[in-house]
Design a protein around this motif. Sequence first.
Motif, mmCIF file in Angstrom:
data_model
loop_
_atom_site.group_PDB
_atom_site.id
_atom_site.type_symbol
_atom_site.label_atom_id
_atom_site.label_comp_id
_atom_site.label_asym_id
_atom_site.label_seq_id
_atom_site.Cartn_x
_atom_site.Cartn_y
_atom_site.Cartn_z
ATOM 1 N N LEU A 135 0.935 -1.224 0.002
ATOM 2 C CA LEU A 135 -0.027 0.009 -0.097
ATOM 3 C C LEU A 135 0.783 1.326 -0.002
ATOM 4 O O LEU A 135 0.088 2.322 -0.127
ATOM 5 C CB LEU A 135 -0.928 0.106 1.102
ATOM 6 N N LYS A 142 3.950 8.024 0.291
ATOM 7 C CA LYS A 142 2.498 8.290 0.110
ATOM 8 C C LYS A 142 1.780 6.961 -0.121
ATOM 9 O O LYS A 142 2.481 5.856 -0.442
ATOM 10 C CB LYS A 142 2.270 9.271 -0.871
ATOM 11 N N ALA A 143 0.444 6.908 -0.177
ATOM 12 C CA ALA A 143 -0.186 5.556 -0.325
ATOM 13 C C ALA A 143 -0.172 5.097 -1.992
ATOM 14 O O ALA A 143 -0.164 6.314 -2.786
ATOM 15 C CB ALA A 143 -1.859 5.719 -0.159
ATOM 16 N N LEU A 145 -2.462 3.298 -3.406
ATOM 17 C CA LEU A 145 -3.836 3.298 -3.522
ATOM 18 C C LEU A 145 -4.191 4.814 -3.913
ATOM 19 O O LEU A 145 -3.911 5.636 -3.153
ATOM 20 C CB LEU A 145 -4.645 2.619 -2.904
ATOM 21 N N VAL A 160 -12.006 3.625 -2.871
ATOM 22 C CA VAL A 160 -11.102 4.439 -2.257
ATOM 23 C C VAL A 160 -11.373 5.834 -2.380
ATOM 24 O O VAL A 160 -11.669 6.366 -3.397
ATOM 25 C CB VAL A 160 -9.419 4.171 -2.391
ATOM 26 N N SER A 163 -6.550 9.250 1.197
ATOM 27 C CA SER A 163 -5.524 8.550 2.217
ATOM 28 C C SER A 163 -4.798 9.971 2.749
ATOM 29 O O SER A 163 -4.861 10.936 2.414
ATOM 30 C CB SER A 163 -4.609 7.923 1.586
ATOM 31 N N HIS A 165 -1.455 10.664 6.140
ATOM 32 C CA HIS A 165 -0.479 9.989 7.132
ATOM 33 C C HIS A 165 -0.386 11.046 8.122
ATOM 34 O O HIS A 165 -0.512 12.277 8.051
ATOM 35 C CB HIS A 165 0.880 9.481 6.631
ATOM 36 N N LEU A 202 -0.230 5.583 8.018
ATOM 37 C CA LEU A 202 -0.628 5.695 6.766
ATOM 38 C C LEU A 202 -2.051 5.185 6.890
ATOM 39 O O LEU A 202 -2.463 4.114 7.344
ATOM 40 C CB LEU A 202 -0.083 4.780 5.560
ATOM 41 N N ILE A 204 -5.878 4.867 4.741
ATOM 42 C CA ILE A 204 -6.491 4.848 3.808
ATOM 43 C C ILE A 204 -7.961 4.565 4.214
ATOM 44 O O ILE A 204 -8.452 3.821 4.887
ATOM 45 C CB ILE A 204 -6.133 3.674 2.829
ATOM 46 N N THR A 205 -8.824 5.603 3.409
ATOM 47 C CA THR A 205 -10.340 5.294 3.715
ATOM 48 C C THR A 205 -10.962 5.231 2.333
ATOM 49 O O THR A 205 -10.373 5.541 1.370
ATOM 50 C CB THR A 205 -10.884 6.849 3.982
ATOM 51 N N ALA A 206 -12.008 4.422 2.504
ATOM 52 C CA ALA A 206 -12.857 3.962 1.394
ATOM 53 C C ALA A 206 -14.315 3.845 1.670
ATOM 54 O O ALA A 206 -14.859 3.773 2.696
ATOM 55 C CB ALA A 206 -12.563 2.575 0.814
#
Length: 210
Positions: A135, A142-143, A145, A160, A163, A165, A202, A204-206
């Motif tokens: 990821l 950074k991500a 995704l 997604v 994202s 951090h 990190l 990540i949102t979805a």
Amino acid sequence: MERQIDTRVRRRWFIAGGALAALALTTGILAATGAFTPGPKDLNGNPVIYEADAVPNPAASAVPDGSGRFVASTVGLDVPVGSLDAVDGVVTPPGFTSAYLIRNYGVTPKEAGLGTVYVVMHSLRNGGNGPGNALIDVEQEKARLVAGDTIDVDDVAYRVTGSQHLSKDQLPSSEIWAGTPNTLVVITCLQRPDGAPSTDNLIITAEREQ
């Protein structure tokens, strides 16, 4: 009824090093080099060494390999979905080849309409390869995704949305703990280009696909 994370625990959450944790896990995890030693392995089959206080707590009743999969096809990640409990505000995944649902925070994918699904996974430094490494763009910090990519968690599809951090001190007050229905939050350590221990997380949102 939606299950909310205890705010007293939230204030103490952080993730550090090559592992992810809340409250007490403060050191990293390294992929071992050199001679073979028994113990956990990373995705490449290499032995992994726990640092100091990063050993998993048996009271978490962790299940490394559940019945579902965590799939992020854009980055070639397809690993089992295990599960565990936070113990006294601490989350310590016991393995380096699975993603993990936090059973006593948030909801399961099958209950996605009731709240947020929280998934945690290890990333590794020193040449290691955990699920979280897929990821991360380490050089760019950074991500990998991006918005619009898909994540499938136990046959529930998410898209997604972004994202970020955060430092371990910022995580407790983050909006990720709002418990929003049909939301997925994936957390791992953001590894550093110089190979030094991670200091940021990190996130990540979805959102669940309708």
